[in-house]
Design a protein around this motif. Structure first.
Motif, PDB file in Angstrom:
ATOM      1  N   VAL A  81       0.845  -1.185   0.000  1.00 46.93           N
ATOM      2  CA  VAL A  81       0.000   0.000   0.000  1.00 46.93           C
ATOM      3  C   VAL A  81       0.888   1.245   0.000  1.00 46.93           C
ATOM      4  CG1 VAL A  81      -0.214  -0.040   2.532  1.00 46.93           C
ATOM      5  CG2 VAL A  81      -1.901   1.190   1.172  1.00 46.93           C
ATOM      6  N   ALA A  82       0.518   2.202  -0.829  1.00 42.29           N
ATOM      7  CA  ALA A  82       1.227   3.484  -0.900  1.00 42.29           C
ATOM      8  C   ALA A  82       2.723   3.296  -1.142  1.00 42.29           C
ATOM      9  CB  ALA A  82       0.987   4.298   0.369  1.00 42.29           C
ATOM     10  N   GLY A  83       3.077   2.293  -1.942  1.00 36.55           N
ATOM     11  CA  GLY A  83       4.475   2.047  -2.259  1.00 36.55           C
ATOM     12  C   GLY A  83       5.263   1.360  -1.168  1.00 36.55           C
ATOM     13  N   LYS A  84       4.599   0.939  -0.076  1.00 35.87           N
ATOM     14  CA  LYS A  84       5.262   0.255   1.026  1.00 35.87           C
ATOM     15  C   LYS A  84       4.829  -1.201   1.085  1.00 35.87           C
ATOM     16  CE  LYS A  84       7.224   3.986   2.812  1.00 35.87           C
ATOM     17  NZ  LYS A  84       8.704   4.172   2.894  1.00 35.87           N
ATOM     18  N   ASN A  85       5.730  -2.062   1.545  1.00 38.55           N
ATOM     19  CA  ASN A  85       5.454  -3.494   1.696  1.00 38.55           C
ATOM     20  C   ASN A  85       5.479  -3.853   3.179  1.00 38.55           C
ATOM     21  OD1 ASN A  85       5.447  -3.885  -1.155  1.00 38.55           O
ATOM     22  ND2 ASN A  85       7.692  -3.901  -1.119  1.00 38.55           N
ATOM     23  N   ILE A  86       4.356  -4.390   3.665  1.00 40.35           N
ATOM     24  CA  ILE A  86       4.207  -4.683   5.090  1.00 40.35           C
ATOM     25  C   ILE A  86       3.876  -6.157   5.260  1.00 40.35           C
ATOM     26  CG2 ILE A  86       2.881  -4.158   7.166  1.00 40.35           C
ATOM     27  CD1 ILE A  86       2.359  -1.389   5.859  1.00 40.35           C
ATOM     28  N   LEU A  87       4.541  -6.801   6.216  1.00 37.12           N
ATOM     29  CA  LEU A  87       4.367  -8.223   6.478  1.00 37.12           C
ATOM     30  C   LEU A  87       3.822  -8.395   7.885  1.00 37.12           C
ATOM     31  CD1 LEU A  87       5.064 -10.733   4.722  1.00 37.12           C
ATOM     32  CD2 LEU A  87       7.217 -10.885   5.989  1.00 37.12           C
ATOM     33  N   THR A  88       2.827  -9.271   8.034  1.00 34.89           N
ATOM     34  CA  THR A  88       2.256  -9.543   9.360  1.00 34.89           C
ATOM     35  C   THR A  88       2.716 -10.915   9.853  1.00 34.89           C
ATOM     36  OG1 THR A  88       0.225 -10.629   8.562  1.00 34.89           O
ATOM     37  CG2 THR A  88       0.196  -8.220   8.681  1.00 34.89           C
ATOM     38  N   PRO A 137       9.195  -9.216  -1.941  1.00 39.08           N
ATOM     39  CA  PRO A 137       9.747  -7.912  -2.310  1.00 39.08           C
ATOM     40  C   PRO A 137      10.485  -7.302  -1.125  1.00 39.08           C
ATOM     41  CG  PRO A 137       7.418  -7.705  -1.850  1.00 39.08           C
ATOM     42  CD  PRO A 137       7.731  -9.179  -1.770  1.00 39.08           C
ATOM     43  N   ARG A 138      11.068  -6.140  -1.326  1.00 35.03           N
ATOM     44  CA  ARG A 138      11.649  -5.410  -0.191  1.00 35.03           C
ATOM     45  C   ARG A 138      10.567  -5.220   0.876  1.00 35.03           C
ATOM     46  NH1 ARG A 138      10.998  -1.102  -2.222  1.00 35.03           N
ATOM     47  NH2 ARG A 138       9.316  -0.345  -0.864  1.00 35.03           N
ATOM     48  N   ILE A 139      10.902  -5.509   2.122  1.00 39.18           N
ATOM     49  CA  ILE A 139       9.931  -5.361   3.205  1.00 39.18           C
ATOM     50  C   ILE A 139      10.274  -4.109   4.006  1.00 39.18           C
ATOM     51  CG2 ILE A 139       8.947  -6.380   5.284  1.00 39.18           C
ATOM     52  CD1 ILE A 139       8.159  -7.812   2.700  1.00 39.18           C
ATOM     53  N   ASP A 140       9.324  -3.171   4.034  1.00 37.18           N
ATOM     54  CA  ASP A 140       9.537  -1.927   4.767  1.00 37.18           C
ATOM     55  C   ASP A 140       9.201  -2.076   6.242  1.00 37.18           C
ATOM     56  OD1 ASP A 140      10.105   0.091   2.492  1.00 37.18           O
ATOM     57  OD2 ASP A 140       8.299  -0.950   1.809  1.00 37.18           O
ATOM     58  N   ALA A 141       8.168  -2.865   6.543  1.00 37.19           N
ATOM     59  CA  ALA A 141       7.735  -2.990   7.936  1.00 37.19           C
ATOM     60  C   ALA A 141       7.199  -4.391   8.190  1.00 37.19           C
ATOM     61  CB  ALA A 141       6.662  -1.959   8.267  1.00 37.19           C
ATOM     62  N   VAL A 142       7.451  -4.873   9.396  1.00 33.45           N
ATOM     63  CA  VAL A 142       6.897  -6.138   9.878  1.00 33.45           C
ATOM     64  C   VAL A 142       6.158  -5.828  11.174  1.00 33.45           C
ATOM     65  CG1 VAL A 142       7.413  -8.431  10.787  1.00 33.45           C
ATOM     66  CG2 VAL A 142       8.705  -7.547   8.836  1.00 33.45           C
ATOM     67  N   VAL A 143       4.921  -6.315  11.300  1.00 28.42           N
ATOM     68  CA  VAL A 143       4.181  -6.143  12.554  1.00 28.42           C
ATOM     69  C   VAL A 143       4.009  -7.509  13.216  1.00 28.42           C
ATOM     70  CG1 VAL A 143       3.001  -4.052  11.808  1.00 28.42           C
ATOM     71  CG2 VAL A 143       1.908  -6.257  11.414  1.00 28.42           C
ATOM     72  N   ILE A 144       4.262  -7.548  14.514  1.00 31.48           N
ATOM     73  CA  ILE A 144       4.182  -8.772  15.310  1.00 31.48           C
ATOM     74  C   ILE A 144       3.054  -8.616  16.316  1.00 31.48           C
ATOM     75  CG2 ILE A 144       5.387 -10.297  16.915  1.00 31.48           C
ATOM     76  CD1 ILE A 144       6.602 -10.349  14.126  1.00 31.48           C
ATOM     77  N   SER A 145       2.138  -9.580  16.353  1.00 27.01           N
ATOM     78  CA  SER A 145       0.976  -9.445  17.236  1.00 27.01           C
ATOM     79  C   SER A 145       1.241  -9.940  18.657  1.00 27.01           C
ATOM     80  CB  SER A 145      -0.224 -10.194  16.652  1.00 27.01           C
ATOM     81  OG  SER A 145       0.032 -11.595  16.601  1.00 27.01           O
ATOM     82  N   HIS A 146       2.043 -11.000  18.814  1.00 29.06           N
ATOM     83  CA  HIS A 146       2.323 -11.536  20.144  1.00 29.06           C
ATOM     84  C   HIS A 146       3.466 -12.533  20.044  1.00 29.06           C
ATOM     85  CE1 HIS A 146      -0.341 -14.508  18.356  1.00 29.06           C
ATOM     86  NE2 HIS A 146      -0.140 -15.344  19.349  1.00 29.06           N
ATOM     87  N   ASP A 147       3.833 -13.154  21.152  1.00 31.32           N
ATOM     88  CA  ASP A 147       5.072 -13.925  21.189  1.00 31.32           C
ATOM     89  C   ASP A 147       4.910 -15.429  21.000  1.00 31.32           C
ATOM     90  OD1 ASP A 147       4.018 -14.822  23.599  1.00 31.32           O
ATOM     91  OD2 ASP A 147       5.574 -13.928  24.869  1.00 31.32           O
ATOM     92  N   HIS A 148       3.711 -15.934  20.687  1.00 32.83           N
ATOM     93  CA  HIS A 148       3.541 -17.370  20.481  1.00 32.83           C
ATOM     94  C   HIS A 148       4.262 -17.807  19.202  1.00 32.83           C
ATOM     95  CE1 HIS A 148      -0.341 -17.292  23.110  1.00 32.83           C
ATOM     96  NE2 HIS A 148       0.779 -17.234  23.831  1.00 32.83           N
ATOM     97  N   TYR A 149       4.593 -19.095  19.138  1.00 29.16           N
ATOM     98  CA  TYR A 149       5.477 -19.563  18.066  1.00 29.16           C
ATOM     99  C   TYR A 149       4.827 -19.547  16.685  1.00 29.16           C
ATOM    100  CZ  TYR A 149       8.741 -20.880  21.698  1.00 29.16           C
ATOM    101  OH  TYR A 149       9.621 -20.822  22.760  1.00 29.16           O
ATOM    102  N   ASP A 150       3.499 -19.484  16.619  1.00 32.75           N
ATOM    103  CA  ASP A 150       2.856 -19.379  15.313  1.00 32.75           C
ATOM    104  C   ASP A 150       2.688 -17.928  14.884  1.00 32.75           C
ATOM    105  OD1 ASP A 150       0.904 -18.967  17.334  1.00 32.75           O
ATOM    106  OD2 ASP A 150      -0.704 -19.379  15.913  1.00 32.75           O
ATOM    107  N   ALA A 151       3.232 -16.998  15.680  1.00 30.96           N
ATOM    108  CA  ALA A 151       3.199 -15.580  15.320  1.00 30.96           C
ATOM    109  C   ALA A 151       4.596 -14.971  15.306  1.00 30.96           C
ATOM    110  CB  ALA A 151       2.311 -14.800  16.295  1.00 30.96           C
TER     111      ALA A 151
END
Length: 354
Positions: A108-115, A145-159
């Motif tokens: 979005v808006a030229g940025k690549n974000i990974l969850t 692609p180039r990843i600008d941001a990664v968001v992490i929801s919590h610390d469990h191993y599937d996240a």
């Protein structure tokens, strides 16, 4: 005339009292008020919530011995061929790609974000045991692609998967990726050589022009090892663009947080909401939502379109592997909503939103 000094003294006393109140108020604001989800040792949920203990876990595992549970051979999910070259070149289209489980690539808006990036073969602290991946990542890590941001929801191993985090950081250009994490997790990343980490509390906001990244409250829990329950915070994430709003819930039970998110930050153009890992309900009710509850979240936040995540990649709970999409389709139909308002994607499927 004798009353005048008394009136002056009373006025002076009122001024002094008012000044003290102002000073105390300023001091309180300077020190800050402890948020209700903070504790002396970590964090807690603020809405009615049942903490499952060891006996609850053992009861669940005992019950599993006597009933049919999902098996790896039950799955029949296939990969959808996508176009990694297009995703690497793309800087104008808004797209979403479901890589698997809670891992989504948003452009979005030229940025690549990974969850919640999990590319490993197991969602586990070890490589030889634990929930195994049923379907390969819909987009291999090396094809991202180039990843600008990664968001992490919590610390469990599937996240939060250590191998995937290290590989993302060590790939060419990976040292420019910014990782967004809930409170308490920054040190975990720094211990693994990742320095571009932004740690946020609920409702905190970070400007990454032209986007704003906001941590929002959800209902879950955290625990990385045998000890230290709820030492790290858990969160959903909102990405606000110039003309596009995205919501990623991470893991959560259904709760009033979602209406608050919708009121404060909605409506949303796209949401990624979990629809799986909800059975048995007596054990999972406060931690994971059903497809019907996921649809209610979609309505609460005012989403124009949602995609179902957190299903069909790992066997984590007891519902049949193909049940979540079936229940979601029925719930959408029962609500009289357009079929494409809340959909499931195939692993690897990319949708161009604009």
């Amino acid at each position: 005339m004798a009353q005048k000094p008394l009136r002056i003294q009373r006025l002076r006393l009122e001024v002094v009292l008012f000044s003290c109140m102002v000073l105390l108020s300023c001091a309180a604001q300077g020190q800050g008020v402890t948020p209700p989800h903070h504790t002396d040792t970590g964090f807690k949920n603020v809405h009615p919530y049942k903490e499952n203990g060891l006996l609850d876990f053992l009861k669940w595992r005992w019950e599993r011995l006597w009933k049919k549970t999902p098996q790896p051979e039950d799955h029949c999910f296939s990969l959808t061929a996508n176009d990694p070259d297009f995703l690497r070149r793309n800087s104008t289209h808004t797209t979403v790609t479901w890589i698997g489980h809670a891992t989504v690539l948003l452009q979005v808006a030229g940025k690549n974000i990974l969850t919640d990036p999990v590319f490993s073969k197991r969602a586990s602290p070890v490589k030889w045991a634990g929930p195994a991946r049923l379907v390969p990542p819909g987009l291999p890590l090396e094809d991202l692609p180039r990843i600008d941001a990664v968001v992490i929801s919590h610390d469990h191993y599937d996240a939060l998967d250590e191998g995937s985090i290290v590989r993302l950081h060590d790939r060419p250009g990976g040292d420019e990726t910014r990782f967004f994490v809930p409170l308490g997790l920054k040190k975990w990343f720094q211990d693994r050589g990742v320095s571009r980490v932004t740690e946020l509390d609920w409702w905190d906001q970070y400007e990454m022009p032209p986007l704003d990244i906001i941590a929002v409250p959800v209902q879950h829990w955290s625990k990385r090892g045998l000890w230290g329950r709820n030492e790290h915070l858990w969160a959903g994430w909102v990405v606000l663009g110039p003309d596009f709003r995205f919501f990623f819930s991470g893991d959560s039970g259904y709760c009033p947080h979602f209406k608050e998110i919708g009121k404060r930050l909605g409506p949303f153009d796209l949401a990624a909401i979990p629809i799986g890992a909800y059975a048995p309900r007596w054990f999972m009710k406060d931690h994971h939502v059903t497809p019907e509850e996921a649809l209610q979240i979609h309505l609460d936040i005012g989403a124009k379109k949602s995609i179902g995540i957190h299903w069909g990649t790992f066997i984590l709970t007891d519902e049949p592997l193909d049940e979540p999409p079936q229940r979601l389709r029925k719930a959408v139909e029962d609500q009289g909503l357009p079929p494409d308002s809340f959909v499931v994607l195939q692993h690897g499927e990319t949708v161009i939103l604009r």
